[in-house]
Design a protein around this motif. Structure first.
Motif, PDB file in Angstrom:
ATOM      1  N   LEU A   8       0.741  -1.052   0.000  1.00 47.08           N
ATOM      2  CA  LEU A   8       0.000  -0.050   0.025  1.00 47.08           C
ATOM      3  C   LEU A   8       0.678   1.223  -0.145  1.00 47.08           C
ATOM      4  CD1 LEU A   8      -2.796   1.240  -0.043  1.00 47.08           C
ATOM      5  CD2 LEU A   8      -2.786   1.175   2.570  1.00 47.08           C
ATOM      6  N   ILE A   9       2.037   1.189   0.672  1.00 48.71           N
ATOM      7  CA  ILE A   9       2.832   2.406   0.653  1.00 48.71           C
ATOM      8  C   ILE A   9       3.502   2.621  -0.687  1.00 48.71           C
ATOM      9  CG2 ILE A   9       4.976   3.168   1.811  1.00 48.71           C
ATOM     10  CD1 ILE A   9       4.235   1.695   4.426  1.00 48.71           C
ATOM     11  N   ALA A  10       4.067   1.555  -1.304  1.00 47.83           N
ATOM     12  CA  ALA A  10       4.402   1.890  -2.673  1.00 47.83           C
ATOM     13  C   ALA A  10       3.335   2.165  -3.496  1.00 47.83           C
ATOM     14  CB  ALA A  10       5.188   0.196  -2.964  1.00 47.83           C
ATOM     15  N   THR A  63      -9.306   4.742   1.363  1.00 53.50           N
ATOM     16  CA  THR A  63      -9.553   5.169  -0.283  1.00 53.50           C
ATOM     17  C   THR A  63      -8.585   4.762  -0.868  1.00 53.50           C
ATOM     18  OG1 THR A  63     -10.866   7.397   0.478  1.00 53.50           O
ATOM     19  CG2 THR A  63      -9.781   7.173  -1.727  1.00 53.50           C
ATOM     20  N   LEU A  64      -7.189   4.483  -0.544  1.00 51.15           N
ATOM     21  CA  LEU A  64      -6.087   3.998  -1.123  1.00 51.15           C
ATOM     22  C   LEU A  64      -6.235   2.509  -1.354  1.00 51.15           C
ATOM     23  CD1 LEU A  64      -2.920   5.791   0.404  1.00 51.15           C
ATOM     24  CD2 LEU A  64      -3.506   5.752  -1.785  1.00 51.15           C
ATOM     25  N   ILE A  65      -6.807   1.908  -0.319  1.00 50.63           N
ATOM     26  CA  ILE A  65      -6.900   0.442  -0.303  1.00 50.63           C
ATOM     27  C   ILE A  65      -8.191   0.195  -1.431  1.00 50.63           C
ATOM     28  CG2 ILE A  65      -7.905  -1.529   0.737  1.00 50.63           C
ATOM     29  CD1 ILE A  65      -6.446  -0.484   3.395  1.00 50.63           C
ATOM     30  N   THR A  66      -8.958   0.868  -1.425  1.00 44.60           N
ATOM     31  CA  THR A  66     -10.190   0.762  -2.418  1.00 44.60           C
ATOM     32  C   THR A  66      -9.502   0.977  -3.805  1.00 44.60           C
ATOM     33  OG1 THR A  66     -11.859   1.362  -0.918  1.00 44.60           O
ATOM     34  CG2 THR A  66     -12.535   1.310  -2.862  1.00 44.60           C
ATOM     35  N   ASP A  67      -9.069   1.855  -3.930  1.00 41.64           N
ATOM     36  CA  ASP A  67      -8.405   2.097  -5.262  1.00 41.64           C
ATOM     37  C   ASP A  67      -7.449   1.265  -5.696  1.00 41.64           C
ATOM     38  OD1 ASP A  67     -10.043   4.161  -5.444  1.00 41.64           O
ATOM     39  OD2 ASP A  67      -8.357   5.664  -4.854  1.00 41.64           O
ATOM     40  N   LEU A  68      -6.720   0.608  -4.832  1.00 43.40           N
ATOM     41  CA  LEU A  68      -5.552  -0.487  -5.089  1.00 43.40           C
ATOM     42  C   LEU A  68      -6.264  -1.734  -5.492  1.00 43.40           C
ATOM     43  CD1 LEU A  68      -2.818  -1.758  -5.356  1.00 43.40           C
ATOM     44  CD2 LEU A  68      -2.960  -2.109  -2.592  1.00 43.40           C
ATOM     45  N   MET A 113      -8.485  -5.145  -9.859  1.00 44.75           N
ATOM     46  CA  MET A 113      -9.173  -5.836 -10.619  1.00 44.75           C
ATOM     47  C   MET A 113      -9.258  -5.323 -12.153  1.00 44.75           C
ATOM     48  SD  MET A 113     -12.319  -5.441  -7.918  1.00 44.75           S
ATOM     49  CE  MET A 113     -13.484  -6.322  -8.681  1.00 44.75           C
ATOM     50  N   HIS A 114      -9.074  -4.286 -12.333  1.00 44.55           N
ATOM     51  CA  HIS A 114      -8.701  -3.694 -13.900  1.00 44.55           C
ATOM     52  C   HIS A 114      -7.449  -4.715 -14.307  1.00 44.55           C
ATOM     53  CE1 HIS A 114     -11.075  -0.329 -13.966  1.00 44.55           C
ATOM     54  NE2 HIS A 114     -10.842   0.204 -12.889  1.00 44.55           N
TER      55      HIS A 114
END
Length: 84
Positions: A21-23, A42-47, A52-53
């Motif tokens: 997550l930090i990276a 939010t970061l976790i959700t986006d990651l 998934m993409h």
């Protein structure tokens, strides 16, 4: 390459995820979001969405991967509870 003889603990798994997550935050110029729970969520959700993409792009079923990940998570939590 390091050969792992034992399964990592859940704490070790969490640290591995934290490093990822930090990276991700640094690579996407969003390191400031690591400071609070809302930003981190939010970061976790986006990651996860980006993963998934990537899966979709590679022809991998995201829903199947997430279902397997949940099964692994549940089993690892149960196993850890059984050891304590």
């Amino acid at each position: 390459m390091k050969t792992q003889l034992t399964e990592p603990s859940n704490a070790e798994r969490a640290v591995r995820a934290e490093r990822t997550l930090i990276a991700y935050a640094i690579q996407s110029d969003r390191a400031d979001e690591l400071a609070g729970a809302d930003g981190m969520e939010t970061l976790i959700t986006d990651l996860v969405a980006d993963l998934m993409h990537f899966m979709h792009w590679m022809g991998i079923d995201p829903a199947a991967c997430i279902a397997r990940a949940e099964m692994h998570f549940d089993a690892e939590i149960s196993e850890e509870r059984g050891r304590t």
